[in-house]
Design a protein around this motif. Structure first.
Motif, short mmCIF file in Angstrom:
data_model
loop_
_atom_site.label_atom_id
_atom_site.label_comp_id
_atom_site.label_asym_id
_atom_site.label_seq_id
_atom_site.Cartn_x
_atom_site.Cartn_y
_atom_site.Cartn_z
N MET A 194 61.99 64.07 70.12
CA MET A 194 62.63 62.78 69.82
C MET A 194 62.86 62.06 71.14
O MET A 194 63.50 62.60 72.05
CB MET A 194 63.95 62.97 69.09
N GLY A 195 62.33 60.84 71.26
CA GLY A 195 62.45 60.08 72.50
C GLY A 195 63.18 58.77 72.31
O GLY A 195 63.70 58.47 71.24
N GLU A 196 63.21 58.00 73.37
CA GLU A 196 63.89 56.71 73.36
C GLU A 196 62.91 55.60 72.99
O GLU A 196 61.90 55.40 73.67
CB GLU A 196 64.49 56.41 74.75
N GLU A 197 63.18 54.90 71.90
CA GLU A 197 62.43 53.71 71.50
C GLU A 197 60.92 53.94 71.45
O GLU A 197 60.13 53.14 71.92
CB GLU A 197 62.74 52.55 72.45
N ASN A 198 60.50 55.06 70.88
CA ASN A 198 59.06 55.32 70.68
C ASN A 198 58.62 54.69 69.36
O ASN A 198 59.13 55.06 68.31
CB ASN A 198 58.79 56.83 70.63
N ASN A 199 57.67 53.74 69.42
CA ASN A 199 57.19 53.17 68.16
C ASN A 199 56.20 54.13 67.50
O ASN A 199 55.74 55.10 68.12
CB ASN A 199 56.57 51.78 68.39
N PHE A 200 55.86 53.85 66.27
CA PHE A 200 55.04 54.78 65.48
C PHE A 200 53.64 54.92 66.05
O PHE A 200 53.07 56.03 66.05
CB PHE A 200 55.00 54.30 64.03
N GLU A 201 53.06 53.82 66.55
CA GLU A 201 51.70 53.87 67.11
C GLU A 201 51.67 54.80 68.32
O GLU A 201 50.75 55.62 68.48
CB GLU A 201 51.22 52.47 67.51
N HIS A 202 52.67 54.68 69.18
CA HIS A 202 52.75 55.56 70.35
C HIS A 202 52.91 57.01 69.92
O HIS A 202 52.29 57.93 70.49
CB HIS A 202 53.93 55.14 71.24
N ALA A 203 53.74 57.25 68.90
CA ALA A 203 53.95 58.61 68.40
C ALA A 203 52.66 59.22 67.85
O ALA A 203 52.38 60.40 68.07
CB ALA A 203 55.04 58.61 67.33
N CYS A 204 51.86 58.42 67.15
CA CYS A 204 50.58 58.91 66.60
C CYS A 204 49.62 59.29 67.72
O CYS A 204 48.94 60.33 67.66
CB CYS A 204 49.95 57.86 65.69
N GLU A 205 49.55 58.45 68.76
CA GLU A 205 48.67 58.75 69.89
C GLU A 205 49.14 60.01 70.61
O GLU A 205 48.32 60.84 71.01
CB GLU A 205 48.63 57.56 70.86
N GLN A 206 50.45 60.14 70.79
CA GLN A 206 50.96 61.34 71.45
C GLN A 206 50.71 62.58 70.61
O GLN A 206 50.45 63.67 71.13
CB GLN A 206 52.46 61.19 71.73
N THR A 207 50.77 62.43 69.29
CA THR A 207 50.49 63.55 68.39
C THR A 207 49.07 64.07 68.59
O THR A 207 48.83 65.29 68.69
CB THR A 207 50.68 63.12 66.91
#
Length: 633
Positions: free
Chosen positions: A323-336
């Motif tokens: 869980m991070g600070e202000e991570n949008n969904f697109e960024h989360a998908c790329e990080q996944t």
């Protein structure tokens, strides 16, 4: 890396390289230079002076009775944990009998080649793990003794204090030390309870300085003992430690605050999940110490690849959350996607291969209970399509976006060979599951030679296919049978493919009846149909009828079934089953309709009839298959 790891983990063990005359395996020379206790010895000298060692590497070369006689005397005196024999002929029957008798770890070809190191230094779950664990435990105990003050209590009475504790309390006398401890009322109250506890205490030194210590109490109620460990720490420096894993309670508190802030700031909250989906299988296959080391390395990798602002949470033994600070969904998908690739590659050469499923969840609801409910569904893999339709959710299967399916299967099979992971073969013989262990003996282009037990071989011969299951497989794998040689306990398989669903989804054993068993189905008050039983279990029956049915005619409807089962107590050796059942499946085939009905809470005596029939029929099938394979024994 394997050599370095082997040298590090065996640094407290002794290794001796034995040979009859000149050493041929010069590939061990580097290891001898780097390892503190790795020596050589010529067995042509006085064998009685052979040094004691935990690990033996023995060059035999040509196998002779004279050499084996010398080794017989060696093993009568020495009991190494691990022994590798290197011979010119690894198929020599005399040598293999010797190796079997003395529990030799492996017999390998006497070839001075680098790939030989892989066979030696790739560590498996065996006796070496136990010995390494013992040394690691001793080393850890020394560190604790040296670095942490700890005390042992019998009830509330102090019975032991290590040197560090005596130094901290500035006394060597246990009674005086106990008197100082008794001044701390909270600690005394905690010692009265038979449960684990943790908190901070303040200890005043001789110079009147007050120091804060984390006090951890481990209770052993059966022996009425408690171990108290004291760790000095600064409470103010604890708040933002990025290398700390939050537990689920700390995470819920933090998430509650974030959700409250989100209602005002509208800042995005996206969670990334790392799920070890095969943890249960790994726990049954490997020892807990081996698993601990593997997952410690995995967690280190998660910290290495996460963003700096992200917290790492362990929600359950198998689920980690970022869980991070202000991570949008697109960024989360790329990080996944990035995490999936990095973690799969990082664990590819490990002995234990965790099946990692990564996913991203965008938190839009401000209801904490609803968010926790979704997290728990992800944790238990119970997130349904209707749930996913309501939320922003992205998921990657194991090895997705990493390699193609056939490459995935080849990689998984290689992993089983390298780490000697057993594979379970699954076949159905007249409804009865045949499920036995197997190992890969040889890999060729697109085919795999595997060991198989007689019962399994016979079932595979009849089915023409088999299902492969292993703790490192993300899905079951179906394979065609190319050849079965029951006498040699060998099967050759080809055309391996992932199965969309698990082959173990049947909850109860089903059997086919020994003779054609007609069944009368009564439905919709006065309608009826005749058919035959395909197979039966204690809670369901599958039937085929020649009549064509529409699903709405019978699906989810209660029907009445009438058929007979063999039973010695019945008239003419049969009993009539006249029972109610609920239709759960209807499927149209070319020449018939298949109907499956559930048999819930059968009344007496029908439940007894069915249980007895299932028991006897399974015994018949086991006897039948054993009789069929008797000729191959």
């Amino acid at each position: 890396m394997l050599l370095e790891q082997f040298l590090h983990e065996t640094r407290y063990l002794s290794i001796v390289h034995l040979s009859f005359g000149e050493e041929k395996l010069t590939i061990f020379n580097r290891a001898k230079k780097e390892h503190p206790n790795f020596h050589s010895f010529d067995l042509n000298n006085d064998i009685k002076s052979t040094p004691m060692a935990d690990i033996f590497f023995i060059e035999i070369g040509e196998t002779t009775k004279e050499k084996l006689k010398l080794l017989l005397g060696l093993f009568a005196k020495h009991k190494p944990i691990i022994t590798y024999l290197f011979a010119d002929d690894v198929e020599n029957r005399l040598l293999l009998k010797f190796a079997l008798h003395f529990g030799i770890t492996d017999v390998l070809p006497l070839k001075n080649e680098e790939n030989l190191l892989f066979s030696v230094f790739s560590k498996n779950a065996n006796k070496l793990d136990d010995k390494l664990y013992t040394f690691q435990k001793i080393e850890l105990e020394k560190k604790i003794e040296h670095f942490f003050p700890f005390l042992v209590f019998q009830g509330e009475t102090l019975i032991y204090a290590n040197a560090k504790a005596k130094m901290l309390y500035e006394t060597n006398d246990l009674n005086a030390l106990q008197a100082k401890i008794n001044r701390d009322e909270e600690l005394c109250e905690a010692l009265k309870e038979n449960e684990d506890a943790q908190g901070s205490i303040v200890i005043e030194t001789a110079s009147s300085q007050k120091e804060v210590y984390l006090c951890v109490i481990k209770s052993f109620p059966q022996s009425n003992e408690k171990i108290v460990t004291l760790i000095q720490y600064d409470p103010e420096s604890e708040s933002k430690n990025c290398s700390t894993i939050l537990n689920r309670f700390d995470f819920v508190d933090k998430l509650k605050d974030r959700l409250a802030q989100q209602s005002v700031t509208h800042a995005a909250i996206s969670l990334i999940f790392i799920n070890i989906s095969n943890l249960d299988k790994l726990s049954k296959t490997f020892k807990s110490t081996t698993l601990y080391d593997a997952f410690k390395n995995l967690v280190n990798k998660i910290f290495q690849f996460k963003d700096e602002t992200q917290d790492v949470i362990q929600w359950s033994p198998n689920l980690y959350i970022l869980m991070g600070e202000e991570n949008n969904f697109e960024h989360a998908c790329e990080q996944t996607k990035h995490l999936q690739q990095e973690l799969v590659h990082a664990t590819a050469s490990e002995k234990i291969t965790p099946i990692i499923l990564t996913s991203a969840f965008h938190v839009e609801s401000s209801d904490l209970n609803e968010v926790i409910d979704y997290i728990e569904k992800i944790n238990t893999k119970k997130l349904l399509p209707q749930d996913i339709a309501k939320i922003k959710y992205f998921e990657l299967e194991y090895l997705d976006h990493v390699i193609e399916e056939q490459e995935q299967i080849a990689y998984l099979m290689h992993n089983c060979v390298n780490n000697k992971i057993p594979i379970k073969l699954l076949n159905i013989y007249k409804g009865l599951c045949i499920n036995t262990n197997s190992y890969i003996l040889k890999m060729a282009e697109g085919t795999y030679h595997m060991s198989c037990e007689n019962l399994q071989g016979y079932a595979m011969q009849l089915e023409g296919e088999t299902v492969l299951q292993a703790p490192n497989f993300p899905k079951d794998i179906k394979a065609e049978i190319s050849l079965v040689d029951i006498k040699r306990s060998l099967v050759i398989i080809k055309n391996l493919k992932f199965m969309p669903n698990s082959a173990n989804n049947r909850q109860h054993t089903r059997v086919q009846t020994s003779i054609r068993t007609p069944v009368l189905i009564k439905y919709a008050h006065r309608s009826s149909a005749q058919g035959d039983i395909l197979d039966i279990s204690v809670n369901s029956v599958a039937m085929k009828v020649s009549k064509v049915f529409r699903e709405e005619e019978m699906l989810n409807q209660t029907v009445r079934l009438n058929f007979s089962l063999p039973n010695e107590e019945g008239e003419n050796g049969y009993v009539i089953m006249d029972i109610e059942a609920k239709v759960t499946h209807i499927a149209q085939r070319e020449d018939h309709t298949k109907i499956v009905a559930m048999l819930d809470n059968l009344p007496k005596p029908y439940d007894d009839y069915l249980l007895r029939y299932m028991y006897n029929r399974q015994k018949e099938l086991i006897f039948e298959i054993k009789k069929a394979t008797k000729a191959y024994n």
